[in-house]
Design a protein around this motif. Structure first.
Motif, mmCIF file in Angstrom:
data_model
loop_
_atom_site.group_PDB
_atom_site.id
_atom_site.type_symbol
_atom_site.label_atom_id
_atom_site.label_comp_id
_atom_site.label_asym_id
_atom_site.label_seq_id
_atom_site.Cartn_x
_atom_site.Cartn_y
_atom_site.Cartn_z
ATOM 1 N N TYR A 23 0.873 -1.250 -0.099
ATOM 2 C CA TYR A 23 -0.004 -0.067 -0.091
ATOM 3 C C TYR A 23 0.932 1.166 0.118
ATOM 4 O O TYR A 23 2.119 1.247 0.652
ATOM 5 C CB TYR A 23 -0.814 -0.179 1.158
ATOM 6 N N VAL A 24 0.416 2.378 -0.830
ATOM 7 C CA VAL A 24 1.333 3.179 -1.100
ATOM 8 C C VAL A 24 0.358 4.612 -1.006
ATOM 9 O O VAL A 24 -0.535 4.714 -1.435
ATOM 10 C CB VAL A 24 2.025 3.325 -2.521
ATOM 11 N N GLY A 39 8.837 13.351 -0.252
ATOM 12 C CA GLY A 39 7.602 13.702 -0.763
ATOM 13 C C GLY A 39 6.138 13.288 -0.237
ATOM 14 O O GLY A 39 5.339 13.179 -0.583
ATOM 15 N N GLY A 40 6.494 12.422 1.109
ATOM 16 C CA GLY A 40 5.485 11.897 1.642
ATOM 17 C C GLY A 40 5.224 10.621 1.107
ATOM 18 O O GLY A 40 3.698 9.919 1.106
ATOM 19 N N ASN A 41 6.206 9.899 0.356
ATOM 20 C CA ASN A 41 5.771 8.647 -0.411
ATOM 21 C C ASN A 41 5.840 7.569 0.573
ATOM 22 O O ASN A 41 7.088 6.791 1.136
ATOM 23 C CB ASN A 41 6.490 8.433 -1.557
ATOM 24 N N ASN A 42 4.884 7.170 1.385
ATOM 25 C CA ASN A 42 4.839 6.159 2.504
ATOM 26 C C ASN A 42 4.226 4.749 1.870
ATOM 27 O O ASN A 42 3.337 4.859 1.373
ATOM 28 C CB ASN A 42 4.338 6.718 3.606
ATOM 29 N N ALA A 43 4.671 3.884 2.347
ATOM 30 C CA ALA A 43 4.489 2.568 1.607
ATOM 31 C C ALA A 43 4.538 1.360 2.754
ATOM 32 O O ALA A 43 5.392 1.558 3.634
ATOM 33 C CB ALA A 43 5.373 2.016 0.746
ATOM 34 N N THR A 44 3.402 0.390 2.845
ATOM 35 C CA THR A 44 3.653 -0.566 4.062
ATOM 36 C C THR A 44 3.392 -1.751 3.152
ATOM 37 O O THR A 44 2.141 -1.990 2.291
ATOM 38 C CB THR A 44 2.588 -0.350 4.884
ATOM 39 N N ALA A 45 4.013 -2.914 3.130
ATOM 40 C CA ALA A 45 3.955 -4.082 2.508
ATOM 41 C C ALA A 45 3.694 -5.158 3.576
ATOM 42 O O ALA A 45 3.967 -5.230 4.542
ATOM 43 C CB ALA A 45 5.347 -4.627 1.805
ATOM 44 N N VAL A 46 2.892 -6.059 3.131
ATOM 45 C CA VAL A 46 2.509 -7.315 3.953
ATOM 46 C C VAL A 46 3.192 -8.609 3.053
ATOM 47 O O VAL A 46 3.018 -8.817 2.071
ATOM 48 C CB VAL A 46 0.820 -7.759 3.787
ATOM 49 N N VAL A 47 4.124 -9.048 3.940
ATOM 50 C CA VAL A 47 4.821 -10.227 3.628
ATOM 51 C C VAL A 47 4.388 -11.380 4.514
ATOM 52 O O VAL A 47 4.361 -11.407 5.590
ATOM 53 C CB VAL A 47 6.454 -9.867 3.563
ATOM 54 N N LEU A 48 4.013 -12.463 3.929
ATOM 55 C CA LEU A 48 3.635 -13.475 4.525
ATOM 56 C C LEU A 48 4.903 -14.553 4.684
ATOM 57 O O LEU A 48 5.716 -14.838 3.702
ATOM 58 C CB LEU A 48 2.726 -14.346 3.790
#
Length: 197
Positions: free
Chosen positions: A37-38, A186-195
């Motif tokens: 998610y970005v 620039g406020g480019n925030n990201a969160t990944a879900v890794v299983l």
């Protein structure tokens, strides 16, 4: 408390492929990326923007994780790789995001990793460093402690978070998922879900 971070540089690559293809080829599956998610909400391209967008990316990632592995596993069998730069702006805002959303999702003792403590802050591949550390956690069964600190700074939100100087043994099957949180200019925030594999 305010030593900042050490700049570093490096290169990381990961081979991503369809799960059926990985099985067909007999690939060594180290983990699975469920989604990333970005959100970009910054107003200036040359500085990180710790705005509301990172709350959104972490919340979406937690919600997906809960749907995939269930509420009980989310609360007891996950961890988060923090962006973890140790700068006052990042450590305060990121720790608040993680602490607050852990509470929203009922997580009481969320393990926090921060591989920049060992690697420095690589620029381009910082998120990939976090991915490599996460895959290594499943391969070897340990979350590295944040051993470069002698205490957690007083402005860091620690409620519901397990921020440890010591390595945490989780075993190779002890955690089902990890979130990787990354912040960018620039406020480019990201969160990944890794299983887990």
């Amino acid at each position: 408390d305010n030593c900042g971070f050490t700049l570093a540089e490096g290169s990381v690559f990961a081979v991503l492929m369809d799960d059926a293809l990985a099985v067909e080829l007999g690939a060594n599956i180290l983990g699975g990326v469920a989604d990333v998610y970005v959100n970009a909400d910054g107003y200036k391209k040359s500085i990180p923007g710790p705005g509301i967008g990172n709350y959104l990316t972490v919340a979406k990632a937690l919600a997906l994780t809960e749907r995939l592995i269930g509420r009980d596993a989310l609360r007891a069998r996950t961890m988060v790789q923090a962006h973890g730069t140790s700068t006052p702006q990042n450590r305060v805002t990121e720790s608040h995001i993680l602490s607050h959303l852990a509470g929203v999702f009922g997580i009481d003792d969320w393990i926090v990793g921060a591989c920049k403590a060992y690697l420095g802050h690589t620029l381009a591949p910082a998120g990939a460093d976090q991915l490599a550390a996460t895959l290594g956690m499943w391969a070897h069964g340990w979350v590295p402690g944040i051993a470069t600190i002698d205490h957690v700074a007083s402005d860091v939100h620690t409620e519901r978070l397990r921020i440890s100087r010591e390595h945490i043994e989780v075993g190779t099957t002890g955690l089902d998922a990890a979130l990787i949180n990354s912040k960018g200019f620039g406020g480019n925030n990201a969160t990944a879900v890794v299983l887990a594999p």
